[in-house]
Scaffold this active site. Structure first.
Site, PDB file in Angstrom:
ATOM      1  N   ARG A 177       0.861  -1.103   0.101  1.00 40.47           N
ATOM      2  CA  ARG A 177      -0.002  -0.132   0.121  1.00 40.47           C
ATOM      3  C   ARG A 177       0.945   1.138  -0.057  1.00 40.47           C
ATOM      4  NH1 ARG A 177      -2.353   0.668   5.245  1.00 40.47           N
ATOM      5  NH2 ARG A 177      -0.747   2.500   5.650  1.00 40.47           N
ATOM      6  N   HIS A 197      -3.791   4.134   4.717  1.00 38.68           N
ATOM      7  CA  HIS A 197      -4.705   3.250   4.671  1.00 38.68           C
ATOM      8  C   HIS A 197      -5.938   3.890   4.166  1.00 38.68           C
ATOM      9  CE1 HIS A 197      -7.424   0.406   6.115  1.00 38.68           C
ATOM     10  NE2 HIS A 197      -8.245   1.240   6.824  1.00 38.68           N
ATOM     11  N   TYR A 215       4.184   5.247  11.208  1.00 36.59           N
ATOM     12  CA  TYR A 215       4.359   3.763  11.713  1.00 36.59           C
ATOM     13  C   TYR A 215       5.319   2.880  10.595  1.00 36.59           C
ATOM     14  CZ  TYR A 215       0.178   3.290   8.651  1.00 36.59           C
ATOM     15  OH  TYR A 215      -0.651   3.240   7.619  1.00 36.59           O
TER      16      TYR A 215
END
Length: 400
Positions: A293, A297, A306
């Site tokens: 990805r 998100h 993160y």
């Protein structure tokens, strides 16, 4: 703009600016991968097209793409480029306040277009909320997807018109729907298959495990297509599973396979194989498309909190669109005229999408309270009144 380089233009933060937890997560990921290799669970990856655009021979899967013509290859490239452009336009529209939210597929185009083009018209698709490329393959107008994320419709298409179910927000529930539908068409004796899309995070849901059990026991003609994009929001795959996801199928009694999710030919071949198994009465298959990805998100997420830049940079080198372009150019299957025409088509699509969204009405703020109960409910009435008072407070303060 050059669509295939959209990801590369996204601003990056330096590794030194990450939160302290980022380093910890990266260490955990490295350790987990080393442990997996030490235990003999190193996954086997099906790949027909390398990141450099080189065609790789595969004795098991070559036959499933042996008949792909240069025109069809250009079609796959076109699908990916236009899907990426539509996705980029939707992200921009959300940032401009035209959409409430958007879940980008950036980086996952090959997994979706490859699997989507493997389907027959009579196959049935159960998506999540990120399968914009599969929706494109099934003939769903992109503006219908945007209407849902704007809050002015509940999907906007008839699922039975193109055998593409409405987007599913509840994580993993669509795998049960797909399994039940597949069991039904098997009892009807239909010569078709079902495919259920979900992500690596959803693989931890109980609904997914239940669907695996039922599909195996009833030999349902269903393909479980997991797009492992490495991150379930902020949780890495290593915190979802102790083994590669495709190996989970073994415990339920059906085969699993991992394919390079950035290789559109590989995804096309593996999905065709899995669908043929389903149609011939051999039951379910789990396909793990190993991809990444590239963006957040959703537009409410900040991935810099993160994960590090070096990880994204490594995956940018595996870009699914760029690798197919390299192959097309090296094989003399496409010239500059083709790419120029596609760029113009991409610009036209972006313009159409922008105009369609800006012509949509504003969402009805009170629609959320409708159709909750067939005969109404006192608590819903109370909540509606509270929300109305909240909305009215802005007018009292001179706001909109």
């Amino acid at each position: 703009m050059t669509v295939e380089s959209t990801a590369a233009r996204t601003p990056r933060r330096s590794a030194g600016s990450k939160a302290g937890t980022t380093g910890t997560k990266r260490t955990t990921r490295t350790t987990a991968k080393k442990d997996a290799g030490a235990k003999g669970t190193e996954p086997q990856l099906v790949q027909l097209l390398t990141p450099e655009g080189k065609r790789v021979k595969n004795a098991e899967y070559d036959k499933y793409v042996a008949g792909v013509t240069p025109d069809e290859l250009r079609g796959l490239y076109r699908d990916m480029v236009l899907t990426r452009r539509f996705d980029a336009e939707a992200t921009s529209l959300q940032r401009q306040g035209e959409l409430g939210l958007w879940a980008s597929l950036l980086g996952q185009e090959a997994a979706q277009i490859g699997s989507g083009r493997a389907l027959r018209d009579d196959d049935y698709v159960f998506p999540t909320y990120r399968e914009h490329g599969v929706a494109w393959c099934r003939g769903v107008d992109p503006t219908n997807l945007l209407g849902m994320f704007r809050g002015v419709n509940n999907g906007g298409w008839d699922p039975n018109g193109n055998n593409f179910q409405l987007y599913t927000i509840v994580i993993g529930s669509q795998t049960l729907h797909a399994t039940g539908y597949a069991m039904g068409i098997a009892k009807d004796g239909a010569d078709s298959a079902v495919i259920a899309y979900f992500g690596d995070g959803a693989s931890s849901q109980g609904d997914v495990a239940e669907s695996f059990t039922f599909s195996a026991v009833y030999n349902a003609p269903v393909v479980f297509f997991c797009q492992n994009n490495q991150w379930a929001i902020s949780e890495p795959t290593e915190r979802q599973s102790r083994v590669p996801i495709y190996q989970r199928a073994q415990g339920f009694g059906f085969p699993g396979v991992r394919v390079d999710g950035n290789d559109v030919l590989g995804c096309l071949a593996v999905t065709r194989w899995a669908l043929e198994r389903a149609r011939s009465g051999e039951g379910p298959t789990l396909v793990e498309a190993f991809t990444y990805r590239m963006g957040a998100h959703t537009t409410s997420d900040d991935p810099t909190r993160y994960r590090g830049d070096e990880e994204r940079q490594a995956w940018e080198a595996k870009d699914p669109i760029l690798r197919l372009r390299r192959y097309l150019e090296a094989s003399n299957h496409a010239d500059e005229g083709f790419f120029a025409e596609l760029e113009a088509e991409s610009e036209a699509l972006g313009k159409r999408v922008r105009e369609a969204v800006r012509a949509m009405p504003d969402p009805d703020h009170f629609a959320i309270f409708e159709n909750v109960y067939a005969d109404g409910h006192a608590l819903v009435d109370e909540e509606r009144a509270q929300f109305a008072a909240y909305q009215a407070s802005f007018a009292d303060e001179g706001g909109n």
